[in-house]
Design a protein around this motif. Structure first.
Motif, PDB file in Angstrom:
ATOM      1  N   SER A 262       0.763  -1.106   0.084  1.00 55.85           N
ATOM      2  CA  SER A 262       0.094   0.094  -0.053  1.00 55.85           C
ATOM      3  C   SER A 262       0.814   1.257   0.155  1.00 55.85           C
ATOM      4  N   GLY A 263       2.102   1.312   0.182  1.00 57.91           N
ATOM      5  CA  GLY A 263       3.174   2.160   0.236  1.00 57.91           C
ATOM      6  C   GLY A 263       3.216   2.786   1.412  1.00 57.91           C
ATOM      7  N   GLU A 264       2.847   2.370   2.518  1.00 61.46           N
ATOM      8  CA  GLU A 264       2.831   2.843   3.944  1.00 61.46           C
ATOM      9  C   GLU A 264       4.139   2.670   4.472  1.00 61.46           C
ATOM     10  N   LEU A 265       4.848   1.659   4.093  1.00 60.89           N
ATOM     11  CA  LEU A 265       6.008   1.097   4.657  1.00 60.89           C
ATOM     12  C   LEU A 265       7.053   0.919   3.430  1.00 60.89           C
ATOM     13  N   ARG A 266       8.363   0.903   3.793  1.00 62.59           N
ATOM     14  CA  ARG A 266       9.307   0.593   2.830  1.00 62.59           C
ATOM     15  C   ARG A 266      10.530  -0.014   3.997  1.00 62.59           C
ATOM     16  N   TYR A 267      11.352  -0.924   3.314  1.00 63.10           N
ATOM     17  CA  TYR A 267      12.399  -1.504   3.942  1.00 63.10           C
ATOM     18  C   TYR A 267      13.745  -0.548   3.528  1.00 63.10           C
ATOM     19  N   ILE A 268      14.309  -0.652   4.689  1.00 62.02           N
ATOM     20  CA  ILE A 268      15.770   0.240   4.677  1.00 62.02           C
ATOM     21  C   ILE A 268      16.857  -0.711   4.589  1.00 62.02           C
ATOM     22  N   ARG A 269      17.704  -0.709   3.391  1.00 58.97           N
ATOM     23  CA  ARG A 269      18.700  -1.351   3.161  1.00 58.97           C
ATOM     24  C   ARG A 269      18.484  -2.649   3.430  1.00 58.97           C
ATOM     25  N   PRO A 270      17.590  -3.373   2.721  1.00 56.82           N
ATOM     26  CA  PRO A 270      17.302  -4.857   3.117  1.00 56.82           C
ATOM     27  C   PRO A 270      18.288  -5.946   2.919  1.00 56.82           C
ATOM     28  N   ASP A 271      19.282  -5.692   2.085  1.00 56.54           N
ATOM     29  CA  ASP A 271      20.470  -6.625   2.271  1.00 56.54           C
ATOM     30  C   ASP A 271      21.377  -6.662   3.337  1.00 56.54           C
ATOM     31  N   THR A 272      21.472  -5.516   3.981  1.00 54.05           N
ATOM     32  CA  THR A 272      22.180  -5.239   5.017  1.00 54.05           C
ATOM     33  C   THR A 272      21.424  -5.314   6.480  1.00 54.05           C
ATOM     34  N   TYR A 273      20.372  -4.318   6.522  1.00 52.71           N
ATOM     35  CA  TYR A 273      19.540  -4.495   7.808  1.00 52.71           C
ATOM     36  C   TYR A 273      18.480  -5.437   7.744  1.00 52.71           C
ATOM     37  N   GLN A 274      18.842  -6.779   7.909  1.00 49.75           N
ATOM     38  CA  GLN A 274      17.908  -7.845   8.057  1.00 49.75           C
ATOM     39  C   GLN A 274      18.709  -8.931   9.171  1.00 49.75           C
ATOM     40  N   TYR A 275      17.889  -9.652   9.876  1.00 50.84           N
ATOM     41  CA  TYR A 275      18.539 -10.708  10.600  1.00 50.84           C
ATOM     42  C   TYR A 275      17.324 -11.726  10.750  1.00 50.84           C
ATOM     43  N   ALA A 276      17.861 -13.155  11.033  1.00 52.06           N
ATOM     44  CA  ALA A 276      16.890 -14.301  11.269  1.00 52.06           C
ATOM     45  C   ALA A 276      16.061 -14.131  12.361  1.00 52.06           C
ATOM     46  N   PHE A 277      14.884 -14.356  12.325  1.00 51.52           N
ATOM     47  CA  PHE A 277      13.889 -14.400  13.404  1.00 51.52           C
ATOM     48  C   PHE A 277      13.486 -15.845  13.391  1.00 51.52           C
ATOM     49  N   GLU A 278      13.946 -16.462  14.734  1.00 48.91           N
ATOM     50  CA  GLU A 278      13.880 -17.857  14.770  1.00 48.91           C
ATOM     51  C   GLU A 278      13.023 -18.102  15.999  1.00 48.91           C
ATOM     52  N   GLN A 279      11.949 -19.019  15.775  1.00 48.32           N
ATOM     53  CA  GLN A 279      11.233 -19.745  16.592  1.00 48.32           C
ATOM     54  C   GLN A 279      11.207 -21.071  16.974  1.00 48.32           C
ATOM     55  N   PHE A 280      11.036 -21.587  18.031  1.00 48.35           N
ATOM     56  CA  PHE A 280      11.070 -22.962  18.620  1.00 48.35           C
ATOM     57  C   PHE A 280       9.959 -23.476  19.253  1.00 48.35           C
ATOM     58  N   TYR A 281       9.655 -24.845  19.202  1.00 51.04           N
ATOM     59  CA  TYR A 281       8.671 -25.208  20.019  1.00 51.04           C
ATOM     60  C   TYR A 281       9.375 -25.627  21.256  1.00 51.04           C
ATOM     61  N   VAL A 282       8.982 -25.135  22.461  1.00 56.16           N
ATOM     62  CA  VAL A 282       9.506 -25.622  23.515  1.00 56.16           C
ATOM     63  C   VAL A 282       8.729 -26.299  24.510  1.00 56.16           C
ATOM     64  N   ARG A 283       9.146 -27.217  25.293  1.00 59.59           N
ATOM     65  CA  ARG A 283       8.565 -27.811  26.078  1.00 59.59           C
ATOM     66  C   ARG A 283       9.400 -28.308  27.471  1.00 59.59           C
ATOM     67  N   ARG A 284       8.828 -28.715  28.560  1.00 62.39           N
ATOM     68  CA  ARG A 284       9.610 -28.994  29.646  1.00 62.39           C
ATOM     69  C   ARG A 284      10.496 -30.524  29.534  1.00 62.39           C
ATOM     70  N   ASN A 285      11.695 -30.568  29.864  1.00 59.14           N
ATOM     71  CA  ASN A 285      12.313 -31.698  29.858  1.00 59.14           C
ATOM     72  C   ASN A 285      11.507 -32.991  30.388  1.00 59.14           C
TER      73      ASN A 285
END
Length: 314
Positions: A262-285
């Motif tokens: 919609s043109g309300e957002l843009r990425y800033i230097r996406p090749d540089t300013y990005q990192y991995a958002f990692e999620q895990f399924y977590v349980r009690r041992n």
């Protein structure tokens, strides 16, 4: 503890008073417990006075100095936890005798779910309910610290959450990883400027958003380049700050995509300013109800693997 209390069985009223006391302790005081219990502070005070009278003990200090447990109060609270554990274990053993997976299956998540993740978890829940129709699914969003505590106290079975910090007693199975990008709203002074003009010193001159938790090393390095003056963990609240034009901030593509279109957002230097958002399924041992945990974890991981396989074939 009074001898009259110890000589008789616990009544329903006794158990009600103990529940009120436990909630007050876990909430950190009378005021915070009002919402959890659904009763007013004056009623909580009456219940606490009744419990102290029946026990013949002073359980807590309350007043201008705040809420704190007495030595006797801590001992009674510990005994309540033991009683609760015994009750839960009794229910679990009955379920094993009946060989039915019944009761609640409690699933938690720490982050707003984007559309792909919602579909992923929906498939898993469909599989779970097909295999164990007697289960009652409880699925909710909670802050990270509350989720960790719920898992450790056997008050939840499986959670979807970041694995940036590892807690002893919990195990982490990778769920998904997606890139997260630095975003700029259309009202921001940098929105119309090309990436070639946006060097690190320039970006550091504008306010940015910190997620409020410890993230992975790549993300930490990027945040250190920015002037993080605001905090927002949840993506929806972070999105509002970014759209205001006052802040730069990181969002995953699935959340940002409609606003990019919609043109309300843009990425800033996406090749540089990005990192991995990692999620895990977590349980009690060592969970109290391993059958439920295994059922849920198997379904969730299978759905994640199926999604990854589809992406790999595209």
């Amino acid at each position: 503890m009074s001898s009259s209390w110890m000589r008789r069985d616990l009544t329903d009223y006794d158990l009600k008073l103990l529940k009120v006391f436990r909630t007050v302790v876990e909430c950190g005081g009378f005021s915070a417990a009002e919402t959890e219990l659904g009763i007013g502070r004056s009623t909580i005070s009456i219940h606490m006075n009744s419990l102290e009278t029946r026990l013949g003990l002073r359980l807590c200090q309350r007043g201008r100095q705040g809420f704190s447990l007495t030595r006797e109060g801590q001992a009674v609270f510990n005994a309540i936890l033991t009683l609760t554990d015994a009750h839960d274990e009794f229910q679990h053993q009955l379920a094993q005798i009946n060989q039915d997976l019944s009761g609640e299956l409690i699933l938690l998540a720490a982050d707003q779910l984007d559309a792909p993740r919602q579909r992923n978890i929906a498939k898993a829940i469909g599989k779970i309910t097909a295999e164990a129709p007697q289960l009652h699914i409880h699925f909710d969003l909670l802050p990270l610290q509350q989720i960790e505590l719920a898992l450790l106290k056997n008050q939840a079975h499986v959670a979807l959450m970041p694995g940036y910090r590892r807690i002893d007693g919990l195990s982490y199975a990778p769920a998904f990883s997606t890139p997260i990008y630095l975003c700029c709203g259309a009202e921001h002074p940098l929105f119309a400027r090309p990436d070639t003009e946006l060097d690190d010193p320039l970006l550091a001159g504008f306010d940015a958003i910190h997620p409020g938790i410890n993230i992975n090393p790549e993300g930490r390095k990027l945040l250190q380049r920015l002037n993080t003056t605001a905090r927002a963990y949840q993506f929806d609240s972070r999105l509002s700050l970014i759209l205001s034009g006052a802040y730069l901030g990181f969002l995953p593509d699935a959340i940002a995509a409609p606003y990019l279109a919609s043109g309300e957002l843009r990425y800033i230097r996406p090749d540089t300013y990005q990192y991995a958002f990692e999620q895990f399924y977590v349980r009690r041992n060592q969970p109290r109800e391993p059958e439920k945990v295994e059922l849920a974890l198997t379904a969730l991981l299978a759905a994640s693997a199926n999604e990854s396989g589809k992406k790999g074939g595209m």
